[in-house]
Design an enzyme around this catalytic site. Structure first.
Site, PDB file in Angstrom:
ATOM      1  N   SER A 160       0.812  -1.218   0.000  1.00  0.00           N
ATOM      2  CA  SER A 160       0.000   0.000   0.000  1.00  0.00           C
ATOM      3  C   SER A 160       0.845   1.269   0.000  1.00  0.00           C
ATOM      4  O   SER A 160       0.450   2.274  -0.595  1.00  0.00           O
ATOM      5  CB  SER A 160      -0.941  -0.001   1.202  1.00  0.00           C
ATOM      6  OG  SER A 160      -1.873  -1.063   1.099  1.00  0.00           O
ATOM      7  N   HIS A 182       0.051   4.515   4.329  1.00  0.00           N
ATOM      8  CA  HIS A 182      -0.591   5.123   3.166  1.00  0.00           C
ATOM      9  C   HIS A 182      -0.188   6.592   3.036  1.00  0.00           C
ATOM     10  O   HIS A 182       0.211   7.053   1.964  1.00  0.00           O
ATOM     11  CB  HIS A 182      -2.114   5.035   3.295  1.00  0.00           C
ATOM     12  CG  HIS A 182      -2.642   3.642   3.213  1.00  0.00           C
ATOM     13  ND1 HIS A 182      -3.995   3.363   3.129  1.00  0.00           N
ATOM     14  CD2 HIS A 182      -2.022   2.436   3.200  1.00  0.00           C
ATOM     15  CE1 HIS A 182      -4.172   2.052   3.061  1.00  0.00           C
ATOM     16  NE2 HIS A 182      -2.988   1.476   3.118  1.00  0.00           N
TER      17      HIS A 182
END
Length: 370
Positions: free
Chosen positions: A252, A312
């Protein structure tokens, strides 16, 4: 006509821009794609004007004789450009060039200007000119993100063959970011190869291929892998500092770096992109929805999730900064150079601080030591 005028074309824009303007016209009327304009093709150019379709053949012959300096019976690209810019032929080609150029490549400044090529007035557009889209290429092939994706699939399948799909297999245990084994520095990168379940794997694969391959087609594989790995490293460094007990798996951080890299290339190539504002809004919307969902789930629904939102965010910041630093900027402007320096300095400052904190801030990690 003096010899200097015959061998030199004065081009007020950059070579890349001039080639783009004239190549599009030249290629359009080089019907047989032999790199030359024949008499018939020249006549097609002249008769393509929106007025006066009945020029006599002897006029076309005179134009060909004037432009064909080597008497080959054809016009090569240099002769073609000279012909289009010849002062005696502007009455024939000026309107055609202005109409063609401004229909295909609208100018950026929303003001009434005098066309640099033809001397005719033209109202320019605020849209990008599409130069960025011209840079898409299938050679060399965009295979970097494909190779990474294949590696992730193979490693996941190896653990799945052992009956382990929840990041507990032998490969996952070797590569996952484990806060108890922070001294094994490779884990700060290799956790991107570990996925918790099929859905986790498929989502990351789809997004990184959807975002990474188009970037490779313009910016080439080595720039994209730098952005991707920068996001992965930033994600693990930031997570280790903010959540020192958290295990980390998945790509991610790299995926969000690719999202932010698209934003970076839109910023740096705004004037060269068609529909840049729409592209920017799409990527900002994707990021906003994800962040909004995370905030809602955590603070309104009070859900406990094993999702590394810090990874993220850190991946996105790294992708934006590294994207500005390494991705191609088709036309450099003064403010973009200052932005480049700011991005490079900020990225290295953050990364150095993160590395040093992970090495020397031992008290912060004592509770996670084995």
């Amino acid at each position: 006509m003096p010899s200097g005028r015959e061998t030199t074309v004065s081009i007020p824009l950059t070579p890349t821009r001039s080639d783009l303007y004239w190549r599009r016209i030249f290629t359009k009327y080089d019907r047989d794609h032999d790199g030359r304009i024949s008499y018939v093709e020249l006549k097609d150019i002249i008769e393509s004007r929106e007025y006066d379709h009945d020029l006599p053949d002897n006029v076309v012959e005179k134009i060909m004789a004037l432009a064909d300096r080597d008497n080959s019976g054809y016009l090569d690209f240099a002769e073609f450009v000279d012909m289009m810019k010849h002062p005696d032929l502007k009455a024939v080609f000026g309107h055609f060039v202005a109409r063609y150029v401004h229909s295909i490549i609208p100018h950026r400044d929303p003001i009434d200007t005098i066309d640099r090529w033809t001397g005719f007035h033209a109202v320019s557009s605020a849209d990008g000119d599409g130069t960025y889209e011209e840079e898409y290429s299938c050679w060399p092939p965009a295979i970097c993100m494909i190779i990474i994706s294949i590696a992730e699939i193979v490693l996941f399948c190896y653990d799945a063959a052992q009956g382990k799909t929840d990041a507990t297999g032998p490969i996952a245990q070797l590569f996952i970011y484990n806060p108890h084994k922070r001294q094994e520095a490779w884990r700060f990168l290799t956790y991107m190869l570990v996925h918790v379940g099929v859905v986790h794997l498929l989502v990351n694969l789809l997004v990184q291929l959807f975002l990474g391959v188009p970037l490779e087609m313009v910016h080439r594989w080595w720039r994209v892998i730098l952005v991707y790995l920068a996001g992965v490293a930033a994600g693990s460094l930031a997570t280790s500092l903010t959540d020192p007990k958290v295990y980390l798996a998945g790509a991610s951080g790299g995926v969000y770096a690719l999202i932010a890299a698209h934003i970076a290339t839109i910023i740096m190539n705004w004037a060269e992109m068609e529909f840049a504002i729409i592209q920017l809004l799409v990527f900002l919307l994707l990021a906003s929805v994800d962040v909004g969902t995370a905030v809602y789930d955590r603070y309104w629904r009070h859900l406990q999730q094993n999702i590394g939102y810090v990874a993220h965010l850190a991946g996105a910041v790294a992708g934006l900064l590294v994207g500005i630093g390494v991705l191609r900027n088709l036309e450099k402007r003064k403010w973009e150079k200052r932005l480049w320096w700011a991005a490079v300095v900020l990225y290295f400052s953050l990364m150095i601080a993160g590395v040093l904190a992970n090495i020397f801030w031992t008290s912060h990690f004592e509770t996670t030591s084995t």
